[in-house]
Design an enzyme around this catalytic site. Structure first.
Site, PDB file in Angstrom:
ATOM      1  N   GLY A 194      15.270  -2.521 -58.522  1.00  9.34           N
ATOM      2  CA  GLY A 194      16.474  -1.856 -58.043  1.00  9.34           C
ATOM      3  C   GLY A 194      17.599  -1.997 -59.048  1.00  9.34           C
ATOM      4  O   GLY A 194      17.621  -2.950 -59.833  1.00  9.34           O
ATOM      5  N   HIS A 215      20.382  -5.960 -51.179  1.00  4.88           N
ATOM      6  CA  HIS A 215      20.841  -6.557 -52.440  1.00  4.88           C
ATOM      7  C   HIS A 215      21.655  -5.527 -53.247  1.00  4.88           C
ATOM      8  O   HIS A 215      22.722  -5.839 -53.772  1.00  4.88           O
ATOM      9  CB  HIS A 215      19.599  -7.040 -53.213  1.00  4.88           C
ATOM     10  CG  HIS A 215      19.858  -7.553 -54.595  1.00  4.88           C
ATOM     11  ND1 HIS A 215      19.508  -8.831 -54.983  1.00  4.88           N
ATOM     12  CD2 HIS A 215      20.400  -6.967 -55.693  1.00  4.88           C
ATOM     13  CE1 HIS A 215      19.846  -8.997 -56.255  1.00  4.88           C
ATOM     14  NE2 HIS A 215      20.380  -7.879 -56.710  1.00  4.88           N
ATOM     15  N   GLU A 216      21.157  -4.289 -53.303  1.00  7.75           N
ATOM     16  CA  GLU A 216      21.829  -3.250 -54.098  1.00  7.75           C
ATOM     17  C   GLU A 216      23.141  -2.800 -53.459  1.00  7.75           C
ATOM     18  O   GLU A 216      24.129  -2.571 -54.158  1.00  7.75           O
ATOM     19  CB  GLU A 216      20.905  -2.043 -54.322  1.00  7.75           C
ATOM     20  CG  GLU A 216      19.583  -2.341 -55.039  1.00  7.75           C
ATOM     21  CD  GLU A 216      19.735  -3.143 -56.316  1.00  7.75           C
ATOM     22  OE1 GLU A 216      20.767  -3.031 -56.989  1.00  7.75           O
ATOM     23  OE2 GLU A 216      18.808  -3.917 -56.631  1.00  7.75           O
ATOM     24  N   CYS A 241      17.902 -10.710 -60.181  1.00  5.47           N
ATOM     25  CA  CYS A 241      18.836  -9.621 -60.410  1.00  5.47           C
ATOM     26  C   CYS A 241      18.878  -9.340 -61.908  1.00  5.47           C
ATOM     27  O   CYS A 241      18.916 -10.279 -62.707  1.00  5.47           O
ATOM     28  CB  CYS A 241      20.223 -10.021 -59.912  1.00  5.47           C
ATOM     29  SG  CYS A 241      21.465  -8.744 -60.149  1.00  5.47           S
ATOM     30  N   LEU A 242      18.860  -8.066 -62.282  1.00  9.26           N
ATOM     31  CA  LEU A 242      18.885  -7.724 -63.708  1.00  9.26           C
ATOM     32  C   LEU A 242      20.196  -8.165 -64.361  1.00  9.26           C
ATOM     33  O   LEU A 242      20.247  -8.320 -65.573  1.00  9.26           O
ATOM     34  CB  LEU A 242      18.671  -6.217 -63.900  1.00  9.26           C
ATOM     35  CG  LEU A 242      17.281  -5.689 -63.496  1.00  9.26           C
ATOM     36  CD1 LEU A 242      17.219  -4.174 -63.645  1.00  9.26           C
ATOM     37  CD2 LEU A 242      16.172  -6.356 -64.301  1.00  9.26           C
ATOM     38  N   GLN A 299      26.230  -2.139 -62.139  1.00 13.39           N
ATOM     39  CA  GLN A 299      25.516  -2.948 -63.134  1.00 13.39           C
ATOM     40  C   GLN A 299      25.475  -2.273 -64.505  1.00 13.39           C
ATOM     41  O   GLN A 299      25.173  -2.930 -65.501  1.00 13.39           O
ATOM     42  CB  GLN A 299      24.086  -3.236 -62.667  1.00 13.39           C
ATOM     43  CG  GLN A 299      24.020  -4.159 -61.459  1.00 13.39           C
ATOM     44  CD  GLN A 299      22.589  -4.410 -61.050  1.00 13.39           C
ATOM     45  OE1 GLN A 299      22.014  -3.609 -60.315  1.00 13.39           O
ATOM     46  NE2 GLN A 299      22.001  -5.479 -61.532  1.00 13.39           N
ATOM     47  N   HIS A 342      25.837  -5.036 -54.335  1.00 13.30           N
ATOM     48  CA  HIS A 342      26.418  -4.745 -55.648  1.00 13.30           C
ATOM     49  C   HIS A 342      27.564  -3.733 -55.527  1.00 13.30           C
ATOM     50  O   HIS A 342      28.580  -3.850 -56.201  1.00 13.30           O
ATOM     51  CB  HIS A 342      25.371  -4.154 -56.603  1.00 13.30           C
ATOM     52  CG  HIS A 342      24.540  -5.172 -57.328  1.00 13.30           C
ATOM     53  ND1 HIS A 342      25.089  -6.113 -58.165  1.00 13.30           N
ATOM     54  CD2 HIS A 342      23.201  -5.382 -57.353  1.00 13.30           C
ATOM     55  CE1 HIS A 342      24.111  -6.863 -58.678  1.00 13.30           C
ATOM     56  NE2 HIS A 342      22.952  -6.449 -58.195  1.00 13.30           N
TER      57      HIS A 342
HETATM   58 NI    NI Z   1      21.026  -7.183 -58.581  1.00  9.47          NI
END
Ligand code: NI
Length: 172
Positions: A46, A135-136, A93-94, A51, A139
């Site tokens: 995701g 989670h997204e 998480c990226l 991000q 963000h």
């Molecule tokens: Ni993340």
């Protein structure tokens, strides 16, 4: 398609509340495809627009099993129902590379969103898909999964990330 650079925590851009998308333009379409490309390249499941430095309510996901491909693009996603049943999952998480922590969240959710085709949808997400969309959406509200951890653990991770960013900037 272009690969975008992913912002690493800590960064004020990851703390902002993103704005709703009012019109699905070519820019939004291109951004969605670039975000998918970026997510696949980084082996993520995701990615949210903040991000990559865009404070708009756009999320891309693909939580399908390896070998399959089922990408989903969600514009202005909003959780309208969450199950009482919870599940604990080791999240990553990226924007926080190489860190994984167990986080507990509702096991299923119903999400309202708009697709790239401008259709309004309401879908049930379960298990990994449910964890991922929560989670997204966090963000989009300037929240990271480490915000669910205690302050000690969180600051330890933040210190590690600051160190990592320093190392990465030296390499450039
Ligand atoms: Ni993340």
């Amino acid at each position: 398609m272009a690969q975008l650079s992913i912002i690493i925590h800590p960064d004020p851009r990851l703390k902002k509340v993103s704005n709703p998308i009012v019109e699905i333009t070519d820019r939004i379409r291109q951004l969605s495809f670039d975000m998918l490309e970026t997510m696949y390249q980084a082996s993520g499941v995701g990615l949210a627009a903040p991000q990559v430095g865009i404070t708009e309510r756009l999320v891309v996901m693909d939580c399908s099993n390896e070998g399959e491909k089922k990408d989903v693009i969600l514009i202005n996603p909003k959780i309208v129902w969450s199950s009482e049943d919870e599940a604990s999952f080791e999240e990553g998480c990226l924007s926080i590379p190489d860190i994984r922590e167990n986080i507990t969240r509702p096991k299923s959710v119903i999400v309202k969103f708009t697709g790239l085709d401008n259709e309004h949808r309401e879908e049930v997400f379960e298990d990994l898909w449910a964890i991922c969309i929560q989670h997204e959406i966090d963000h989009l509200d300037g929240k990271l999964f480490i915000d669910y951890l205690g302050p000690m653990k969180r600051s330890l991770i933040t210190r590690k990330m600051k160190k990592l960013k320093k190392e990465l900037s030296r390499k450039l």
